[in-house]
Motif scaffolding. Structure first.
Motif, PDB file in Angstrom:
ATOM      1  N   ILE A 206      30.325  49.695  35.690  1.00  0.00           N
ATOM      2  CA  ILE A 206      30.352  48.233  35.824  1.00  0.00           C
ATOM      3  C   ILE A 206      30.760  47.602  34.494  1.00  0.00           C
ATOM      4  O   ILE A 206      31.595  46.698  34.447  1.00  0.00           O
ATOM      5  CB  ILE A 206      28.970  47.702  36.285  1.00  0.00           C
TER       6      ILE A 206
ATOM      7  N   GLN B  50      34.469  49.285  32.977  1.00  0.00           N
ATOM      8  CA  GLN B  50      35.661  48.918  33.756  1.00  0.00           C
ATOM      9  C   GLN B  50      35.665  47.429  34.114  1.00  0.00           C
ATOM     10  O   GLN B  50      36.517  46.981  34.874  1.00  0.00           O
ATOM     11  CB  GLN B  50      35.741  49.775  35.023  1.00  0.00           C
TER      12      GLN B  50
ATOM     13  N   TRP C 103      33.888  45.493  36.078  1.00  0.00           N
ATOM     14  CA  TRP C 103      33.978  45.202  37.511  1.00  0.00           C
ATOM     15  C   TRP C 103      33.650  43.734  37.761  1.00  0.00           C
ATOM     16  O   TRP C 103      32.709  43.188  37.204  1.00  0.00           O
ATOM     17  CB  TRP C 103      32.986  46.061  38.296  1.00  0.00           C
ATOM     18  N   ASP C 104      34.427  43.134  38.663  1.00  0.00           N
ATOM     19  CA  ASP C 104      34.165  41.740  39.018  1.00  0.00           C
ATOM     20  C   ASP C 104      33.158  41.664  40.157  1.00  0.00           C
ATOM     21  O   ASP C 104      32.443  40.681  40.308  1.00  0.00           O
ATOM     22  CB  ASP C 104      35.471  41.050  39.431  1.00  0.00           C
TER      23      ASP C 104
ATOM     24  N   ALA D 200      31.032  44.308  43.404  1.00  0.00           N
ATOM     25  CA  ALA D 200      30.897  45.575  44.132  1.00  0.00           C
ATOM     26  C   ALA D 200      29.812  45.462  45.187  1.00  0.00           C
ATOM     27  O   ALA D 200      28.765  44.852  44.970  1.00  0.00           O
ATOM     28  CB  ALA D 200      30.554  46.719  43.178  1.00  0.00           C
TER      29      ALA D 200
ATOM     30  N   ARG E 227      35.784  46.034  45.898  1.00  0.00           N
ATOM     31  CA  ARG E 227      35.238  47.368  45.625  1.00  0.00           C
ATOM     32  C   ARG E 227      33.990  47.676  46.463  1.00  0.00           C
ATOM     33  O   ARG E 227      33.092  46.841  46.578  1.00  0.00           O
ATOM     34  CB  ARG E 227      34.846  47.403  44.139  1.00  0.00           C
TER      35      ARG E 227
END
Ligand code: AMP
Length: 394
Positions: free
Chosen positions: A238, A241, A243-244, A246, A314
């Motif tokens: 998270i 990378q 992450w926006d 998930a 995701r």
């Protein structure tokens, strides 16, 4: 091909333009003409292909006549497995029919029935319902089917998995014989075929090839990981990378609670939905997840069934599902029409058999990625395609 060449009327085309749908998806190209011609249909198509519009648009076109609705009567019935799906699907019906004079409602259990009864008393053109509540309404005689023109069984495989076959049969017995039947299912299992055989006369069959495995727009990869390291790995991904968003699938509600606290300790705000949460709480959390207020949502498989979340970037299988169908269904939540998605699985040694079953079904092995600092002590063996488990997968 354009939507106008599918013979859809102006008010429908206008609604599609509002939604920025420029051209039909493959299932829409195939299904819309069949449905408009009045034939019965069985379609193998999963969520994310645009299947909802493929049956809702022609139904709207066909119902948009001068006919006046009588009280306690409905003209189209769409049966779905879960209340979330009922709510979501009805929203789509409302959006596609915004320039038409047709009424629609969602009907599901777990909510007070008096408001639903009030709506029915006036008559409703299109009802999207879960089987149990619908049957309840019919038994209470607040709903009659003598004016019903179309029946849709959506996500038929899911409905059968969830044990709705008895209710579905009882509903079908009450319907007029002269009606159009449409069945949509991610997979046409033997059970689905037997339901279709009993209730659908001479259907046209269509199948969207990529649905059997997955859409090419979904990038699937896995990381092998020791069980005790999963939450650390998730936090790492998270953060590293960036992450926006998930949707994280987990097996049990206890596991969900533990993961939420582990992520929070690492400074990652997260919410969870599981079977114990009330309908109202699930709906609130889901709408906050959809709007982006909640970025990370941990969900047990049962609680997440039927949730429709648009353009999800995701999904994470924090626990690999036991059933291949669940894997296919979960990854179908990403990479929807016009958007790409990523499906990531955390695979521990114990999951090896399930992994092989999934890969055999996909017809290819899933790319493995490794991350520094997360070497495994319990190695997951190399994948074997065409692996056959003792309990043969459906
Ligand atoms: P569904 O498979 O019905 O769940 O639809 C998946 C997603 O694709 C939904 O978010 C729809 O709004 C969207 N969608 C459906 N048809 C089209 C289309 N022709 N063009 C663009 N988006 C679409």
């Amino acid at each position: 091909m354009s939507f106008s060449s599918l013979q859809l009327s102006q008010p429908i085309l206008k609604a599609l333009a509002d939604l920025d749908y420029t051209q039909p998806t493959p299932i829409q190209e195939k299904a819309i003409p069949v449905i408009l011609s009045g034939k019965n249909l069985i379609a193998a198509a999963q969520t994310g292909t645009g299947k909802t519009a493929s049956f809702v648009l022609p139904i709207l076109q066909k119902l948009n006549t001068e006919r006046k609705l009588r009280g306690k009567r409905i003209r189209a019935l769409i049966l779905v497995p879960t209340r979330e799906l009922a709510v979501q699907l009805e929203k789509s019906v409302a959006a596609y029919s915004q320039y038409l004079e047709l009424s629609s409602m969602a009907m599901y259990g777990g909510a007070d029935s008096s408001a639903q009864i009030q709506r029915l008393i006036g008559g409703v053109d299109i009802v999207v319902a879960t089987p149990g509540r619908l049957l309840d309404m019919a038994q209470q005689r607040v709903l009659h089917f003598d004016e019903l023109e179309v029946l849709v069984l959506d996500e038929a495989d899911r409905m059968l998995d969830m044990g709705f076959i008895g209710d579905i049969n009882k509903i079908i017995e009450r319907l007029p014989e002269q009606r159009q039947n449409l069945l949509f299912s991610a997979t046409i299992s033997n059970e689905v075929r037997s339901l279709a055989k009993r209730s659908i006369y001479r259907p046209v069959e269509i199948s969207i090839k990529q649905d059997k495995t997955s859409s090419p727009k979904i990038e699937q990869w896995l990381v092998t990981v020791d069980k005790g390291n999963k939450s650390a790995l998730l936090s790492h991904l998270i953060k590293e990378q960036e992450w926006d968003q998930a949707l994280i699938f987990i097996e049990t509600k206890q596991g969900a609670a533990k993961l939420v606290s582990q992520l929070e300790k690492r400074g990652i705000p997260v919410e969870s939905i599981h079977g114990d949460r009330t309908q109202a709480v699930r709906e609130r959390i889901l709408s906050e997840f959809k709007s982006g207020q909640i970025k990370f949502l941990v969900a047990t498989g049962v609680a997440a069934r039927g949730l429709d979340i648009q353009n999800l970037s995701r999904v994470v299988n924090y626990d690999v599902p036991d059933q291949v169908e669940d894997y296919i269904h979960r990854i179908g939540r990403t990479g929807r029409a016009g958007a790409t998605g990523e499906a990531i699985s955390f695979v521990a040694k114990d999951n090896f058999r399930n992994l092989c079953a999934i890969e055999s079904r996909l017809g290819h092995v899933i790319t493995r990625r490794a991350f520094e600092g997360f070497d495994v002590k319990k190695t997951v063996p190399e994948s074997i395609l065409n692996y056959v488990t003792k309990n043969k997968q459906k």
